[in-house]
Design an enzyme around this catalytic site. Structure first.
Site, mmCIF file in Angstrom:
data_model
loop_
_atom_site.group_PDB
_atom_site.id
_atom_site.type_symbol
_atom_site.label_atom_id
_atom_site.label_comp_id
_atom_site.label_asym_id
_atom_site.label_seq_id
_atom_site.Cartn_x
_atom_site.Cartn_y
_atom_site.Cartn_z
ATOM 1 N N TYR A 92 -31.406 22.757 3.426
ATOM 2 C CA TYR A 92 -30.605 23.991 3.361
ATOM 3 C C TYR A 92 -31.262 24.989 2.403
ATOM 4 O O TYR A 92 -31.472 26.155 2.753
ATOM 5 C CB TYR A 92 -29.181 23.684 2.894
ATOM 6 C CG TYR A 92 -28.432 24.907 2.442
ATOM 7 C CD1 TYR A 92 -28.242 25.167 1.081
ATOM 8 C CD2 TYR A 92 -27.950 25.833 3.367
ATOM 9 C CE1 TYR A 92 -27.583 26.306 0.654
ATOM 10 C CE2 TYR A 92 -27.283 26.975 2.946
ATOM 11 C CZ TYR A 92 -27.114 27.204 1.582
ATOM 12 O OH TYR A 92 -26.477 28.344 1.154
ATOM 13 N N LYS A 122 -33.097 28.866 3.011
ATOM 14 C CA LYS A 122 -32.827 30.096 2.259
ATOM 15 C C LYS A 122 -34.138 30.682 1.724
ATOM 16 O O LYS A 122 -34.383 31.891 1.832
ATOM 17 C CB LYS A 122 -31.869 29.802 1.100
ATOM 18 C CG LYS A 122 -30.442 29.527 1.537
ATOM 19 C CD LYS A 122 -29.869 30.699 2.319
ATOM 20 C CE LYS A 122 -28.463 30.450 2.778
ATOM 21 N NZ LYS A 122 -27.942 31.558 3.590
ATOM 22 N N SER A 142 -29.292 31.671 -2.160
ATOM 23 C CA SER A 142 -28.530 30.683 -2.913
ATOM 24 C C SER A 142 -29.331 30.170 -4.096
ATOM 25 O O SER A 142 -30.561 30.102 -4.037
ATOM 26 C CB SER A 142 -28.181 29.501 -1.986
ATOM 27 O OG SER A 142 -27.690 28.397 -2.727
HETATM 28 P P1 NAD Z 1 -18.839 30.485 5.813
HETATM 29 O O1 NAD Z 1 -19.231 29.332 6.658
HETATM 30 O O2 NAD Z 1 -17.442 30.683 5.407
HETATM 31 O O3 NAD Z 1 -19.305 31.849 6.523
HETATM 32 C C1 NAD Z 1 -20.425 31.887 7.378
HETATM 33 C C2 NAD Z 1 -19.978 32.622 8.638
HETATM 34 O O4 NAD Z 1 -21.072 32.741 9.506
HETATM 35 C C3 NAD Z 1 -18.877 31.868 9.402
HETATM 36 O O5 NAD Z 1 -17.856 32.773 9.742
HETATM 37 C C4 NAD Z 1 -19.580 31.350 10.654
HETATM 38 O O6 NAD Z 1 -18.718 31.303 11.776
HETATM 39 C C5 NAD Z 1 -20.671 32.382 10.824
HETATM 40 N N1 NAD Z 1 -21.897 31.910 11.487
HETATM 41 C C6 NAD Z 1 -22.622 30.809 11.205
HETATM 42 N N2 NAD Z 1 -23.727 30.782 11.979
HETATM 43 C C7 NAD Z 1 -23.690 31.902 12.749
HETATM 44 C C8 NAD Z 1 -24.548 32.450 13.722
HETATM 45 N N3 NAD Z 1 -25.669 31.848 14.088
HETATM 46 N N4 NAD Z 1 -24.212 33.638 14.296
HETATM 47 C C9 NAD Z 1 -23.064 34.274 13.935
HETATM 48 N N5 NAD Z 1 -22.194 33.796 13.019
HETATM 49 C C10 NAD Z 1 -22.534 32.634 12.433
HETATM 50 O O7 NAD Z 1 -19.806 30.444 4.526
HETATM 51 P P2 NAD Z 1 -19.747 31.312 3.196
HETATM 52 O O8 NAD Z 1 -19.374 30.402 2.083
HETATM 53 O O9 NAD Z 1 -19.007 32.565 3.416
HETATM 54 O O10 NAD Z 1 -21.317 31.663 3.002
HETATM 55 C C11 NAD Z 1 -21.832 32.859 3.543
HETATM 56 C C12 NAD Z 1 -23.317 32.858 3.262
HETATM 57 O O11 NAD Z 1 -23.540 32.700 1.853
HETATM 58 C C13 NAD Z 1 -24.057 31.698 3.931
HETATM 59 O O12 NAD Z 1 -25.320 32.170 4.380
HETATM 60 C C14 NAD Z 1 -24.241 30.691 2.802
HETATM 61 O O13 NAD Z 1 -25.399 29.892 2.997
HETATM 62 C C15 NAD Z 1 -24.397 31.601 1.609
HETATM 63 N N6 NAD Z 1 -24.021 30.951 0.339
HETATM 64 C C16 NAD Z 1 -22.788 30.387 0.212
HETATM 65 C C17 NAD Z 1 -22.452 29.767 -0.999
HETATM 66 C C18 NAD Z 1 -21.109 29.099 -1.177
HETATM 67 O O14 NAD Z 1 -20.961 28.284 -2.105
HETATM 68 N N7 NAD Z 1 -20.121 29.398 -0.354
HETATM 69 C C19 NAD Z 1 -23.358 29.753 -2.059
HETATM 70 C C20 NAD Z 1 -24.602 30.353 -1.880
HETATM 71 C C21 NAD Z 1 -24.926 30.955 -0.658
HETATM 72 C C1 WQD Z 2 -19.705 21.387 -8.388
HETATM 73 C C2 WQD Z 2 -19.461 20.209 -9.312
HETATM 74 C C3 WQD Z 2 -19.830 18.091 -8.273
HETATM 75 C C4 WQD Z 2 -16.581 18.194 -5.408
HETATM 76 C C5 WQD Z 2 -22.868 23.658 -3.814
HETATM 77 C C6 WQD Z 2 -24.115 23.730 -3.013
HETATM 78 C C7 WQD Z 2 -24.803 25.048 -3.224
HETATM 79 C C8 WQD Z 2 -23.858 26.200 -2.999
HETATM 80 C C9 WQD Z 2 -22.609 26.043 -3.829
HETATM 81 C C10 WQD Z 2 -24.395 27.020 -0.771
HETATM 82 C C11 WQD Z 2 -20.516 19.113 -9.146
HETATM 83 C C12 WQD Z 2 -18.370 18.243 -8.683
HETATM 84 C C13 WQD Z 2 -17.470 18.539 -6.419
HETATM 85 C C14 WQD Z 2 -15.659 17.148 -5.617
HETATM 86 C C15 WQD Z 2 -16.538 16.848 -7.830
HETATM 87 N N1 WQD Z 2 -23.555 26.321 -1.614
HETATM 88 N N2 WQD Z 2 -17.438 17.868 -7.601
HETATM 89 N N3 WQD Z 2 -15.664 16.508 -6.839
HETATM 90 O O1 WQD Z 2 -22.874 21.225 -5.719
HETATM 91 O O2 WQD Z 2 -22.869 23.002 -7.569
HETATM 92 O O3 WQD Z 2 -23.182 23.684 -5.187
HETATM 93 O O4 WQD Z 2 -22.032 24.768 -3.497
HETATM 94 O O5 WQD Z 2 -25.353 27.670 -1.063
HETATM 95 O O6 WQD Z 2 -25.869 25.141 -2.338
HETATM 96 O O7 WQD Z 2 -24.965 22.711 -3.476
HETATM 97 O O8 WQD Z 2 -20.949 22.890 -5.968
HETATM 98 O O9 WQD Z 2 -18.518 22.614 -5.872
HETATM 99 O O10 WQD Z 2 -19.984 20.978 -4.578
HETATM 100 O O11 WQD Z 2 -19.890 20.854 -7.076
HETATM 101 O O12 WQD Z 2 -16.526 16.254 -8.910
HETATM 102 O O13 WQD Z 2 -14.836 16.794 -4.712
HETATM 103 O O14 WQD Z 2 -18.214 19.617 -8.957
HETATM 104 O O15 WQD Z 2 -20.295 16.771 -8.497
HETATM 105 O O16 WQD Z 2 -20.738 18.536 -10.411
HETATM 106 P P1 WQD Z 2 -22.520 22.596 -6.179
HETATM 107 P P2 WQD Z 2 -19.771 21.822 -5.796
#
Ligand code: NAD
Ligand code: WQD
Length: 338
Positions: free
Chosen positions: A149, A153, A125
């Site tokens: 978090y 990562k 991330s």
């Molecule tokens: P999500 O929660 O939709 O998907 C994660 C999945 O993993 C879920 O289906 C959950 O049930 C499963 N899970 C969690 N812990 C588990 C475990 N110990 N064993 C087996 N299954 C498990 O999240 P997502 O948005 O799809 O994110 C997927 C990956 O990408 C995560 O590692 C997250 O940290 C990373 N990521 C997400 C974002 C984002 O904004 N969505 C951004 C950067 C990184």
């Molecule tokens: C984006 C912008 C908020 C919600 C997060 C995690 C990051 C990654 C992606 C896992 C910001 C604004 C948001 C709302 C708002 N996840 N906002 N009202 O914070 O950039 O990243 O998700 O890896 O780790 O930090 O994404 O969508 O939460 O926010 O105004 O109800 O939208 O303040 O400026 P962010 P976000």
């Protein structure tokens, strides 16, 4: 036929990546605890591609469950999405996050090592960067996570890099996502957050579909053109295709660790996202302007040039397409997977 194990493949990004993998001809198996997803997502993936997907419901921290899946499948590679991903939850309960995310990775890597499965793509991330010194952010930027978090990562990245260094028969891609949004254009799969959405796009979509009265808009006094924060939003199908490119790059990367930003290289403000979503949904989307959200940075967007040079991948989809496809999912599934 080459087989890939997708941990967390019932989740938002994992399910979309399964579609891209299957359409590229990979056999796909999912290991997911379903603690933040539904098996309906895996069924929907099979419906989209017209092929079955094996789903093992289990936890990556459960050594016997992981051993069973790896031994039975003998996959060519693993895509590791499984984990907890909420920044505020990690601040409130750091030990839960460290144990969950680090144990999941350690148990998985050990099982892979025992069975000679030595190719991994890991969901990292942009939170590993914290507040960057300069923009756009390149992979050479200092890594200084601002929350537990983000540290999980970065620590998992280090764990994987050390395994590859100890045994050069391994290869790995560590993919640092920026802000994944949108959904598969079919509208059959999409982001389905538990409870109140923490992120902008799913919250906006829930306002559009009538589940929430208005968007809390956090911060209108940032030093940006319109006063709202800037982020690098990337279509989840672009992200999925980036994983396919990373997986295929591993075949000629033995002994290497690719660290790549997956972003568009373009920044959009909160107000621009709101305007694009109003255009896509035809809804007014009322907002309540509030103070900045603690922990938010004013601006964050990627330099995606390394992914282009090392993986031959670039994001192609526009903010309008992200909003259009996100709305296709939410309007067809007002309660998500239910
Ligand atoms: P999500 O929660 O939709 O998907 C994660 C999945 O993993 C879920 O289906 C959950 O049930 C499963 N899970 C969690 N812990 C588990 C475990 N110990 N064993 C087996 N299954 C498990 O999240 P997502 O948005 O799809 O994110 C997927 C990956 O990408 C995560 O590692 C997250 O940290 C990373 N990521 C997400 C974002 C984002 O904004 N969505 C951004 C950067 C990184
Ligand atoms: C984006 C912008 C908020 C919600 C997060 C995690 C990051 C990654 C992606 C896992 C910001 C604004 C948001 C709302 C708002 N996840 N906002 N009202 O914070 O950039 O990243 O998700 O890896 O780790 O930090 O994404 O969508 O939460 O926010 O105004 O109800 O939208 O303040 O400026 P962010 P976000």
């Amino acid at each position: 036929m080459a087989t890939v194990l997708v941990t967390g493949g019932a989740g938002y990004i994992g399910s979309h990546t399964c579609v891209a993998l299957l359409e590229a001809g990979w056999e796909v198996a999912v290991l997911d605890s379903l603690e933040n997803s539904s098996s309906a997502a895996v069924e929907a993936v099979a419906e989209i591609v017209g092929r079955g997907v094996r789903l093992d419901v289990g936890d990556c921290r459960d050594e016997s469950a992981v051993e069973k899946v790896i031994a039975e499948l003998d996959p060519d590679a693993v895509l590791h999405f499984a984990g907890l991903k909420s920044v505020p939850d990690s601040v409130a309960d750091p030990l839960r996050y460290y144990r969950h995310n680090l144990e999941s990775a350690a148990v998985l890597l050990a099982a892979m090592e025992r069975h000679g499965v030595r190719r991994i793509v890991f969901s990292s991330s942009a939170t590993v960067y914290g507040t960057p010194d300069e923009l756009p952010v390149s992979e050479a930027a200092k890594t200084r996570p601002a929350n537990p978090y983000g540290w999980t990562k970065l620590m998992t990245e280090q764990m994987i890099a050390d395994v590859v260094r100890s045994d050069p028969r391994w290869s790995a891609s560590l993919l640092r996502y920026f802000n994944p949004v949108g959904a598969h254009p079919s509208g059959l799969i999409g982001e389905d957050p538990e409870g109140v959405p923490g992120n902008l796009m799913p919250y906006l979509l829930q306002v559009a579909v009538g589940r929430r009265p208005m968007l809390p808009l956090y911060g209108t006094d940032y030093p940006t053109p319109d006063g709202t924060a800037l982020r690098d939003y990337i279509h989840v199908m672009d992200l999925a295709e980036g994983h396919l490119a990373a997986l295929e790059a591993l075949e000629s990367s033995t002994g290497q660790v690719h660290i790549c930003n997956l972003g568009t290289g373009r920044a959009a403000s909160v107000r621009e996202v709101i305007a694009a979503m109003r255009e896509a949904t035809g809804h007014l989307l009322p907002c309540e302007e509030l103070e900045r959200r603690p922990g938010d940075v004013p601006e964050l967007w990627a330099d995606p040039s390394r992914a282009r040079s090392e993986l031959g991948w670039s994001a192609t989809r526009t903010l309008a397409e992200m909003c259009r496809d996100g709305w296709a999912w939410q309007s067809k599934n007002p309660q998500g997977f239910g």
